[in-house]
Scaffold this motif. Structure first.
Motif: not given
Length: 303
Positions: A227-229, A252-255, A259-260, A277-279
């Protein structure tokens, strides 16, 4: 009526579309990889199945069209690599052919029929096997003539340290020919690479995300570093484009907790502050490639 396609290295999926909200799938066919005539004939067979002559054909496809030469670069389907695919298919089929990259079509789908509805600037992001993206402004692709606009996953931008406490991150080779791209650490393969680097353990992304959600310390560290990267280059892309929504597609959008976490980190790093939320996970969960191709074809963008 148009006939739209979502074409990858494994399958050719077709559909009849009257509107972006009325996309009726047709039979799925295997993709001929080494014979262009067979490739084009398969597309013609799907069109014949649709019944009637369509106004045009619109295709979402893996690969990128060069905006100057009109040639497509597509390593997954050798028989079309280097061809002026729109012109070649148009000559074979006797119909106008519109063509766009699959990530661009995802962005079009989300802008027209998904999470991006009502937003002028939509940055569609792919977190799948790798990282990709597309940019839509006022309902149209910003790179309507082809090219790499929106491809935030490539370029040597990954930080050399990440996480709390900080850990050194090697510069990994990328399939695009560069080193240190977001693609090398951000998608499913990138997550697996990070886990191996941090912990010396080989796990697939589904195992890592499952362990993370169960509270496993090593998986939690891997996700924190990932997430940081990815959040800083994504935040920079949002700043540059002015996007007000960033729908996410790919496996990975299913996780949704992942995404949050990315959303929280990106919103902390951008200039404009959003209380919402934006993303967000994409809303076109079924066949976004076909929906995006339908939006492309119905909008009449010429490629």
């Amino acid at each position: 009526m148009i006939v739209c396609f979502d074409i990858g290295g494994s399958a050719i999926k077709g559909a009849v579309a009257q509107t972006a909200d009325s996309v009726q799938p047709l039979a799925r066919r295997s993709t001929p990889l080494d014979d262009f005539d067979a490739f084009a004939a398969t597309i013609r067979d799907v069109i014949d199945q649709a019944g009637g002559k369509p106004d045009r054909i619109a295709i979402s496809i893996t690969g990128v069209v060069d905006p100057e030469t009109r040639a497509i670069k597509c390593a997954n389907i050798p028989c079309i690599d280097g061809r002026t695919l729109s012109a070649d298919l148009s000559a074979f089929l006797g119909l106008p052919v519109l063509l766009a990259n699959d990530a661009d079509c995802f962005a079009l789908a989300e802008a027209g029929a998904g999470a991006g509805r009502g937003h002028r600037i939509v940055l569609g992001v792919i977190f799948g096997t790798g990282v990709g993206g597309g940019l839509v402004v006022d309902g149209r692709l910003i790179n309507a003539d082809g090219g790499f606009a929106g491809e935030w996953g490539h370029g040597p931008t990954v930080a050399s340290v990440a996480g709390t406490p900080p850990v050194a991150i090697p510069t990994f080779d990328c399939g695009c020919g560069q080193r240190g791209c977001v693609d090398t650490v951000g998608g499913a393969r990138g997550m697996e690479r990070l886990h191996q680097t941090l912990h010396g353990k080989t796990l697939i992304s589904e195992e890592i995300t499952t362990l993370w959600q169960a509270g496993d310390a090593e998986a939690t560290r891997t996700i924190e570093v990932l997430v940081d990267l990815v959040s800083s280059p994504l935040a920079l892309t949002v700043n540059i484009t002015g996007a007000t929504i960033v729908p996410v597609g790919g496996g990975l959008a299913n996780v949704t907790p992942l995404i949050a976490q990315i959303d929280k980190a990106v919103r902390a790093r951008i200039l404009r502050k959003f209380e919402r939320p934006l993303v967000v996970p994409g809303e076109c969960r079924i066949e976004p490639g076909l929906i995006g191709a339908a939006v492309l074809g119905l909008g009449g963008e010429s490629r």
